[in-house]
Design a protein around this motif. Structure first.
Motif, PDB file in Angstrom:
ATOM      1  N   GLU A 133       1.436   9.881   2.984  1.00  0.00           N
ATOM      2  CA  GLU A 133       1.571   9.006   1.573  1.00  0.00           C
ATOM      3  C   GLU A 133       0.974   9.479   0.452  1.00  0.00           C
ATOM      4  O   GLU A 133       0.692  10.609   0.340  1.00  0.00           O
ATOM      5  CB  GLU A 133      -0.427   8.815   2.340  1.00  0.00           C
ATOM      6  CG  GLU A 133      -1.132  10.210   2.206  1.00  0.00           C
ATOM      7  CD  GLU A 133      -2.777   9.257   3.213  1.00  0.00           C
ATOM      8  OE1 GLU A 133      -3.518  10.006   2.551  1.00  0.00           O
ATOM      9  OE2 GLU A 133      -2.544   9.535   4.244  1.00  0.00           O
ATOM     10  N   PRO A 134       1.167   8.914   0.132  1.00  0.00           N
ATOM     11  CA  PRO A 134       0.723   9.307  -2.267  1.00  0.00           C
ATOM     12  C   PRO A 134      -0.041   9.855  -2.363  1.00  0.00           C
ATOM     13  O   PRO A 134      -1.303   9.208  -1.540  1.00  0.00           O
ATOM     14  CB  PRO A 134       2.065   7.955  -2.490  1.00  0.00           C
ATOM     15  CG  PRO A 134       2.187   7.003  -1.882  1.00  0.00           C
ATOM     16  CD  PRO A 134       1.598   7.224  -0.267  1.00  0.00           C
ATOM     17  N   ILE A 180      -4.765  -3.826 -10.825  1.00  0.00           N
ATOM     18  CA  ILE A 180      -4.686  -5.018  -9.652  1.00  0.00           C
ATOM     19  C   ILE A 180      -3.583  -4.174  -8.681  1.00  0.00           C
ATOM     20  O   ILE A 180      -4.190  -4.385  -7.782  1.00  0.00           O
ATOM     21  CB  ILE A 180      -4.351  -6.058 -10.282  1.00  0.00           C
ATOM     22  CG1 ILE A 180      -4.214  -7.184 -11.065  1.00  0.00           C
ATOM     23  CG2 ILE A 180      -2.655  -6.933  -9.421  1.00  0.00           C
ATOM     24  CD1 ILE A 180      -3.803  -8.064 -11.594  1.00  0.00           C
ATOM     25  N   VAL A 181      -2.876  -3.224  -8.918  1.00  0.00           N
ATOM     26  CA  VAL A 181      -2.090  -2.408  -8.229  1.00  0.00           C
ATOM     27  C   VAL A 181      -3.236  -1.393  -7.246  1.00  0.00           C
ATOM     28  O   VAL A 181      -3.415  -1.141  -6.358  1.00  0.00           O
ATOM     29  CB  VAL A 181      -1.335  -1.394  -9.412  1.00  0.00           C
ATOM     30  CG1 VAL A 181      -0.819   0.310  -8.344  1.00  0.00           C
ATOM     31  CG2 VAL A 181       0.412  -1.864 -10.218  1.00  0.00           C
ATOM     32  N   LEU A 182      -4.359  -0.816  -8.344  1.00  0.00           N
ATOM     33  CA  LEU A 182      -5.235   0.062  -7.559  1.00  0.00           C
ATOM     34  C   LEU A 182      -6.017  -0.743  -6.534  1.00  0.00           C
ATOM     35  O   LEU A 182      -5.940  -0.233  -5.546  1.00  0.00           O
ATOM     36  CB  LEU A 182      -6.595   0.883  -8.510  1.00  0.00           C
ATOM     37  CG  LEU A 182      -5.338   1.850  -9.421  1.00  0.00           C
ATOM     38  CD1 LEU A 182      -6.986   1.876 -10.471  1.00  0.00           C
ATOM     39  CD2 LEU A 182      -5.398   3.071  -8.790  1.00  0.00           C
ATOM     40  N   SER A 183      -6.112  -2.210  -6.642  1.00  0.00           N
ATOM     41  CA  SER A 183      -7.083  -2.645  -5.851  1.00  0.00           C
ATOM     42  C   SER A 183      -5.785  -3.376  -4.601  1.00  0.00           C
ATOM     43  O   SER A 183      -6.709  -3.522  -3.268  1.00  0.00           O
ATOM     44  CB  SER A 183      -7.304  -3.999  -5.627  1.00  0.00           C
ATOM     45  OG  SER A 183      -5.912  -5.055  -6.404  1.00  0.00           O
ATOM     46  N   ARG A 184      -4.608  -3.104  -4.727  1.00  0.00           N
ATOM     47  CA  ARG A 184      -3.959  -3.034  -3.773  1.00  0.00           C
ATOM     48  C   ARG A 184      -3.888  -1.769  -2.218  1.00  0.00           C
ATOM     49  O   ARG A 184      -2.332  -1.915  -1.457  1.00  0.00           O
ATOM     50  CB  ARG A 184      -2.650  -4.147  -3.826  1.00  0.00           C
ATOM     51  CG  ARG A 184      -2.908  -5.243  -4.783  1.00  0.00           C
ATOM     52  CD  ARG A 184      -2.781  -6.637  -3.251  1.00  0.00           C
ATOM     53  NE  ARG A 184      -3.305  -7.472  -4.599  1.00  0.00           N
ATOM     54  CZ  ARG A 184      -2.347  -8.553  -5.013  1.00  0.00           C
ATOM     55  NH1 ARG A 184      -0.924  -7.900  -5.061  1.00  0.00           N
ATOM     56  NH2 ARG A 184      -3.112  -9.946  -5.241  1.00  0.00           N
ATOM     57  N   GLY A 185      -4.267  -0.650  -2.958  1.00  0.00           N
ATOM     58  CA  GLY A 185      -3.818   0.573  -2.379  1.00  0.00           C
ATOM     59  C   GLY A 185      -2.750   1.403  -2.793  1.00  0.00           C
ATOM     60  O   GLY A 185      -2.164   2.000  -2.090  1.00  0.00           O
ATOM     61  N   ALA A 186      -2.048   0.878  -3.989  1.00  0.00           N
ATOM     62  CA  ALA A 186      -0.527   1.768  -4.876  1.00  0.00           C
ATOM     63  C   ALA A 186      -1.105   2.055  -5.977  1.00  0.00           C
ATOM     64  O   ALA A 186      -2.664   2.086  -5.669  1.00  0.00           O
ATOM     65  CB  ALA A 186       0.019   0.609  -5.540  1.00  0.00           C
ATOM     66  N   ILE A 187       0.000   3.459  -6.028  1.00  0.00           N
ATOM     67  CA  ILE A 187      -0.496   4.331  -6.718  1.00  0.00           C
ATOM     68  C   ILE A 187       0.173   3.404  -8.541  1.00  0.00           C
ATOM     69  O   ILE A 187       0.916   3.395  -8.149  1.00  0.00           O
ATOM     70  CB  ILE A 187      -0.619   5.543  -6.644  1.00  0.00           C
ATOM     71  CG1 ILE A 187      -0.727   6.138  -5.400  1.00  0.00           C
ATOM     72  CG2 ILE A 187      -0.280   6.951  -7.444  1.00  0.00           C
ATOM     73  CD1 ILE A 187      -0.255   7.647  -5.090  1.00  0.00           C
ATOM     74  N   ALA A 188      -1.015   3.966  -9.386  1.00  0.00           N
ATOM     75  CA  ALA A 188      -0.059   3.241 -10.409  1.00  0.00           C
ATOM     76  C   ALA A 188      -0.659   5.016 -12.173  1.00  0.00           C
ATOM     77  O   ALA A 188      -1.043   5.443 -11.621  1.00  0.00           O
ATOM     78  CB  ALA A 188      -1.542   2.103 -11.153  1.00  0.00           C
ATOM     79  N   LEU A 189       0.953   4.576 -12.610  1.00  0.00           N
ATOM     80  CA  LEU A 189       0.816   6.000 -13.143  1.00  0.00           C
ATOM     81  C   LEU A 189       1.553   5.515 -14.710  1.00  0.00           C
ATOM     82  O   LEU A 189       2.088   4.474 -14.893  1.00  0.00           O
ATOM     83  CB  LEU A 189       2.338   7.391 -12.981  1.00  0.00           C
ATOM     84  CG  LEU A 189       2.744   7.608 -11.394  1.00  0.00           C
ATOM     85  CD1 LEU A 189       3.550   8.235 -11.423  1.00  0.00           C
ATOM     86  CD2 LEU A 189       0.553   8.977 -11.601  1.00  0.00           C
ATOM     87  N   SER A 190       1.190   6.426 -15.494  1.00  0.00           N
ATOM     88  CA  SER A 190       1.586   5.701 -17.356  1.00  0.00           C
ATOM     89  C   SER A 190       2.924   6.383 -17.478  1.00  0.00           C
ATOM     90  O   SER A 190       3.414   7.587 -16.486  1.00  0.00           O
ATOM     91  CB  SER A 190       0.531   5.766 -17.988  1.00  0.00           C
ATOM     92  OG  SER A 190       0.407   7.542 -18.816  1.00  0.00           O
ATOM     93  N   LYS A 219       0.878  -1.375   0.146  1.00  0.00           N
ATOM     94  CA  LYS A 219      -0.369  -0.197  -0.488  1.00  0.00           C
ATOM     95  C   LYS A 219       1.190   0.846  -0.122  1.00  0.00           C
ATOM     96  O   LYS A 219       1.724   0.976   1.225  1.00  0.00           O
ATOM     97  CB  LYS A 219      -0.618  -0.205   1.206  1.00  0.00           C
ATOM     98  CG  LYS A 219      -2.120   1.225   0.999  1.00  0.00           C
ATOM     99  CD  LYS A 219      -2.643   0.800   2.567  1.00  0.00           C
ATOM    100  CE  LYS A 219      -3.671   2.514   2.237  1.00  0.00           C
ATOM    101  NZ  LYS A 219      -4.406   2.276   3.285  1.00  0.00           N
ATOM    102  N   GLY A 220       0.686   2.240  -0.540  1.00  0.00           N
ATOM    103  CA  GLY A 220       1.427   3.447  -0.823  1.00  0.00           C
ATOM    104  C   GLY A 220       2.433   3.599  -2.574  1.00  0.00           C
ATOM    105  O   GLY A 220       2.889   4.714  -2.083  1.00  0.00           O
TER     106      GLY A 220
END
Length: 155
Positions: free
Chosen positions: A154-155, A83-93, A69-70
């Motif tokens: 927090e990001p 998947i990344v979003l479901s784990r509480g992380a941030i996803a960038l292109s 997360k984060g």
């Protein structure tokens, strides 16, 4: 700031690896580049390299099993971003788009529609070439995310 995020990179075809390392150094944030053995990555200070087998989803599986997360994940893959979003992380292109709940469903539907068109013999356009403006946009977005983390823990 107790929990330092890691910038995790889907590095097989990532066009902004250099930009990621530059921004990460500014904020003293670790970087993990994940790529198949087919791609040669040079280790450097602050950057951990993880090479996985060349099967179709090996990089995605490694990333999805090792993010926290984060963390901040840089990927062009909408499925991995989900998947990344479901784990509480941030996803960038790599172009600086932040994937989130408001856009990921549309992006996944569009990917599905284009895949159906290709399977039916239709043609689709690939992404446009990366420009220097795209690189600047990415750096600015990654910087904003890291500033948000620094200010709010927090990001």
């Amino acid at each position: 700031m107790t929990n330092v995020p890691t910038i995790v990179v889907d590095a097989d075809a990532c066009p902004v690896k250099r930009e990621i390392v530059e921004v990460a150094r500014t904020y003293a944030v670790p970087v993990l580049m994940v790529a198949s053995y087919d791609h040669r990555l040079e280790p450097e200070a602050g950057v951990q390299i993880m090479q996985v087998d060349r099967s179709d989803q090996s990089v995605d599986l490694y990333i999805s099993n090792h993010i926290a997360k984060g963390d901040i994940v840089v990927t062009q893959d909408f499925g991995l971003a989900t998947i990344v979003l479901s784990r509480g992380a941030i996803a960038l292109s790599p172009r600086g788009q932040e994937y989130d709940e408001s856009n990921i469903e549309y992006l996944m539907e569009r990917r599905h529609e284009l895949a159906k068109r290709r399977r039916g013999g239709g043609k689709t356009k690939g992404p446009k070439a990366m420009s220097s403006e795209d690189r600047v946009c990415f750096q600015q977005k990654l910087t904003k995310v890291l500033q948000r983390w620094q200010e709010n823990d927090e990001p």
